[in-house]
Design a protein around this motif. Structure first.
Motif, short mmCIF file in Angstrom:
data_model
loop_
_atom_site.label_atom_id
_atom_site.label_comp_id
_atom_site.label_asym_id
_atom_site.label_seq_id
_atom_site.Cartn_x
_atom_site.Cartn_y
_atom_site.Cartn_z
N SER A 21 50.20 53.33 35.23
CA SER A 21 50.02 51.89 35.44
C SER A 21 49.91 51.14 34.12
CB SER A 21 48.79 51.61 36.32
OG SER A 21 47.57 51.72 35.60
N VAL A 22 49.43 51.82 33.07
CA VAL A 22 49.39 51.21 31.74
C VAL A 22 50.78 51.24 31.11
CG1 VAL A 22 48.35 51.30 29.44
CG2 VAL A 22 46.97 51.87 31.44
N GLN A 25 53.12 48.43 32.17
CA GLN A 25 52.76 47.04 31.90
C GLN A 25 53.92 46.26 31.27
OE1 GLN A 25 49.57 45.34 32.61
NE2 GLN A 25 49.76 47.12 33.95
N SER A 26 54.08 45.03 31.70
CA SER A 26 55.10 44.17 31.09
C SER A 26 54.71 43.82 29.65
CB SER A 26 55.27 42.88 31.91
OG SER A 26 54.04 42.18 32.01
N TYR A 27 53.42 43.83 29.37
CA TYR A 27 52.91 43.65 28.01
C TYR A 27 52.91 45.02 27.34
CZ TYR A 27 49.79 41.98 24.29
OH TYR A 27 49.24 41.63 23.07
N TRP A 30 50.14 47.74 23.20
CA TRP A 30 48.86 48.33 23.56
C TRP A 30 48.73 49.74 22.99
CZ3 TRP A 30 49.98 52.81 26.00
CH2 TRP A 30 51.14 52.87 26.79
N TYR A 92 46.21 49.51 37.11
CA TYR A 92 46.53 48.11 36.83
C TYR A 92 47.75 47.67 37.64
CZ TYR A 92 43.60 47.72 32.59
OH TYR A 92 42.56 47.66 31.70
N PRO A 94 51.23 45.51 37.38
CA PRO A 94 52.14 45.46 36.23
C PRO A 94 51.91 44.29 35.28
CG PRO A 94 53.35 46.03 38.22
CD PRO A 94 51.96 45.67 38.66
N GLU A 95 51.39 43.17 35.77
CA GLU A 95 51.20 41.98 34.93
C GLU A 95 49.76 41.83 34.44
OE1 GLU A 95 53.78 40.12 34.00
OE2 GLU A 95 55.03 41.51 35.17
N LEU A 97 47.83 43.04 31.96
CA LEU A 97 47.56 42.78 30.55
C LEU A 97 48.22 41.50 30.08
CD1 LEU A 97 47.78 46.37 28.98
CD2 LEU A 97 45.79 45.16 29.91
N SER A 98 49.45 41.25 30.52
CA SER A 98 50.15 40.03 30.07
C SER A 98 49.47 38.78 30.59
CB SER A 98 51.62 40.06 30.50
OG SER A 98 51.74 40.10 31.91
#
Length: 338
Positions: A21-22, A25-27, A30, A92, A94-95, A97-98
């Motif tokens: 899931s990390v 991420q779209s962001y 990291w 998480y 997908p969005e 962190l972003s």
């Protein structure tokens, strides 16, 4: 860069989903710090495999010291401008962190808190959409001052969890979790929030939280209850030491009243148990409830709490049967409403 700290201990069935899931991420700016806290089920090998294929993933192997020690180990080596925590049986969206970074920059926030979607499952978590999903935070989306945020917290309108938030790095300067104790989030959350001048709350749930009956929060051992008491005492101690700077006596009494309700419910639940040490646990809960009762106006408590306390004080032998009947009737009425 965001440092995502993931404590890992014997969660082999869920670990891959959390890590993926990390990665999904779209962001993408990291680092993920996987802290293998003495796992014996092969989690350490899974962590090493991911680390060998992605330079953003770092692994710490250490002797088992508990969740707090694992998070602290990650905090000690992380390099990110921002910090986040992810438990290894959660995932998480997908969005996550972003959206968090976007909100932090737009509102010049020190902490961004997002909502939580709760799953009672041992299978795969659904992170396909966040729209139309009701989370657990009761407060409205927006930006809050320090005092407003602390008031929301003690009123139970935002979560005590540290893992549904993104932090500026400075928030954790000089702060570490208490090693060897459970309920570490309650223990530290008010100190964390005090270091934030602007707290941004997002209404969308961006993390999927898995409810596990064998997790720490669902384990009703005497040792666990004592850890809860210590964390709660630290929590209320912070409130008491910051009256009237952030809090009022009325807010403090309300927190103790919520704790009284919690202790009575735990006593009634424990009365149904047949586990070893049950009687000792019941006596401890009764003692704590008696102590808490002295700090509140019991008349402001719900009827079920007052009835439960009357039973545990006057007819402890009948508590289990009455509570069992109460739960049965409640279940019947719930099914009728549906």
């Amino acid at each position: 860069m965001i440092s995502v700290i993931v404590p890992v201990y014997n969660v082999r069935p869920f670990l891959t989903e959390a890590i993926e899931s990390v990665i999904a991420q779209s962001y993408t700016d990291w680092e993920m710090i996987l802290v293998d806290d003495g796992s014996t089920d092969g989690c350490g090998e899974i962590c090493d495999t991911y680390s060998s294929t992605d330079s953003r993933i770092k692994v710490i192997h250490q002797a088992n010291g508990g969740l707090s020690a694992a998070r602290n180990a990650g905090l000690d080596i992380c390099k990110g401008k921002y910090i986040a925590f992810l438990d290894s049986d959660d995932a998480y969206y997908p969005e996550a962190l972003s959206e968090s970074v976007k909100a932090m920059k737009e509102h010049d926030a020190d902490i961004v808190e997002f909502n939580i979607r709760v799953f009672e499952t041992s299978g795969k978590l659904d992170t396909s959409t966040t729209k139309g999903i009701r989370g657990i935070n009761k407060a409205k989306e927006g930006v809050y001052t320090k005092r407003e945020t602390l008031s929301l917290q003690v009123a139970g309108n935002i979560s005590t969890a540290v893992w549904n938030k993104l932090y500026k790095r400075r928030i954790w300067d000089g702060l570490r979790f208490s090693n060897g104790k459970n309920y570490e989030d309650m223990d530290i959350i008010l100190q964390v929030l005090e270091k934030s001048e602007r707290h941004c709350l997002l209404s969308d749930p961006l993390i999927a939280y898995r409810v596990r009956p064998d997790s720490i929060s669902f384990t009703k051992s005497l040792s666990n209850l004592k850890d809860y008491t210590q964390a709660f005492n630290n929590y209320t101690g912070f409130i008491e030491s910051h009256i009237p700077e952030y809090f009022t006596l009325s807010q403090l009494e309300s927190v103790h009243r919520s704790n009284f309700n919690h202790l009575v419910f735990e006593y009634c639940t424990c009365s149904l148990s047949r586990s070893q040490g049950r009687q000792e646990t019941l006596e401890y809960l009764k003692k704590e409830a008696d102590s808490c009762k002295e700090k509140i106006n019991v008349n402001k408590c719900p009827l079920r709490s007052k009835a439960g306390y009357f039973l545990m004080s006057s007819f402890p032998w009948a508590t289990a049967q009455v509570f069992k009947s109460y739960r049965w009737i409640k279940k019947i009425f719930s099914s009728i409403k549906q």
